[in-house]
Design a protein around this motif. Structure first.
Motif, mmCIF file in Angstrom:
data_model
loop_
_atom_site.group_PDB
_atom_site.id
_atom_site.type_symbol
_atom_site.label_atom_id
_atom_site.label_comp_id
_atom_site.label_asym_id
_atom_site.label_seq_id
_atom_site.Cartn_x
_atom_site.Cartn_y
_atom_site.Cartn_z
ATOM 1 N N ARG A 14 0.724 -1.124 -0.082
ATOM 2 C CA ARG A 14 0.001 -0.015 0.005
ATOM 3 C C ARG A 14 0.882 1.182 0.056
ATOM 4 O O ARG A 14 0.685 2.252 -0.831
ATOM 5 C CB ARG A 14 -0.940 0.151 1.267
ATOM 6 C CG ARG A 14 -2.017 1.247 1.445
ATOM 7 C CD ARG A 14 -2.682 1.057 2.522
ATOM 8 N NE ARG A 14 -3.811 0.059 2.265
ATOM 9 C CZ ARG A 14 -4.730 -0.205 2.851
ATOM 10 N NH1 ARG A 14 -4.933 0.382 4.100
ATOM 11 N NH2 ARG A 14 -5.624 -1.402 2.540
ATOM 12 N N ARG A 15 1.979 1.240 0.862
ATOM 13 C CA ARG A 15 2.785 2.533 0.813
ATOM 14 C C ARG A 15 3.552 2.677 -0.347
ATOM 15 O O ARG A 15 3.942 3.626 -0.924
ATOM 16 C CB ARG A 15 3.744 2.207 2.173
ATOM 17 C CG ARG A 15 4.600 3.379 2.239
ATOM 18 C CD ARG A 15 5.615 3.264 3.586
ATOM 19 N NE ARG A 15 6.648 2.161 3.270
ATOM 20 C CZ ARG A 15 7.638 2.077 2.461
ATOM 21 N NH1 ARG A 15 7.939 3.211 1.897
ATOM 22 N NH2 ARG A 15 8.715 1.004 2.331
ATOM 23 N N LEU A 16 4.160 1.295 -1.037
ATOM 24 C CA LEU A 16 5.014 1.552 -2.134
ATOM 25 C C LEU A 16 4.088 1.985 -3.235
ATOM 26 O O LEU A 16 4.513 2.830 -3.981
ATOM 27 C CB LEU A 16 5.422 0.066 -2.517
ATOM 28 C CG LEU A 16 6.760 -0.211 -1.982
ATOM 29 C CD1 LEU A 16 7.060 -1.705 -2.504
ATOM 30 C CD2 LEU A 16 7.786 0.580 -2.173
ATOM 31 N N ILE A 17 2.974 1.724 -3.428
ATOM 32 C CA ILE A 17 2.040 2.106 -4.540
ATOM 33 C C ILE A 17 1.675 3.428 -4.356
ATOM 34 O O ILE A 17 1.647 4.456 -5.351
ATOM 35 C CB ILE A 17 0.716 1.202 -4.715
ATOM 36 C CG1 ILE A 17 1.337 -0.322 -5.289
ATOM 37 C CG2 ILE A 17 -0.299 1.720 -5.791
ATOM 38 C CD1 ILE A 17 0.332 -1.381 -5.278
ATOM 39 N N ALA A 18 1.449 3.941 -3.187
ATOM 40 C CA ALA A 18 1.032 5.245 -2.769
ATOM 41 C C ALA A 18 2.121 6.216 -3.267
ATOM 42 O O ALA A 18 1.893 7.272 -3.882
ATOM 43 C CB ALA A 18 0.700 5.652 -1.236
ATOM 44 N N VAL A 19 3.402 5.909 -2.808
ATOM 45 C CA VAL A 19 5.033 6.709 -3.260
ATOM 46 C C VAL A 19 4.743 6.718 -4.622
ATOM 47 O O VAL A 19 4.981 7.754 -5.214
ATOM 48 C CB VAL A 19 5.809 6.271 -2.542
ATOM 49 C CG1 VAL A 19 7.248 6.717 -2.934
ATOM 50 C CG2 VAL A 19 6.016 6.213 -0.827
#
Length: 98
Positions: free
Chosen positions: A22-27
């Motif tokens: 979730r964090r990787l895709i958001a970044v």
């Protein structure tokens, strides 16, 4: 030897069991949309290389060579959620739009 798109090359596909997807895709989306606002839609990038330690990254137009702390997120994965059609309540129940 790197062949195919990011989704077809296991070396470029993130190990989803070892990262916060979730964090990787958001970044990746943040980096990609910042690129679009500053550079426009001139070329279609392959995706974004995200540095997991610093929550930043870069848009890439050819297959990247990754450092150990980097993950490649393909353009298809970044835009996947944006391209899904919205389902209205009537449609979900088999209403007038069926």
């Amino acid at each position: 030897m790197i062949a195919g798109a990011g989704g077809s090359n296991p070396a470029l596909t993130p190990r989803w069991d070892r990262v916060d997807s979730r964090r990787l895709i958001a970044v990746a989306r943040k980096v990609y949309f910042k690129h679009l606002t500053t550079n426009g839609y001139s070329l279609d990038p392959l995706g974004v290389v995200v540095n997991g330690q610093h929550d930043d990254g870069r848009v890439v137009f050819e297959m990247p060579t990754l450092l150990p702390e980097e993950q490649f997120i393909s353009a298809e994965l970044i835009g996947l959620r944006l391209k899904r059609p919205r389902v209205t309540k009537d449609r979900a129940r088999g209403g007038a739009f069926s």
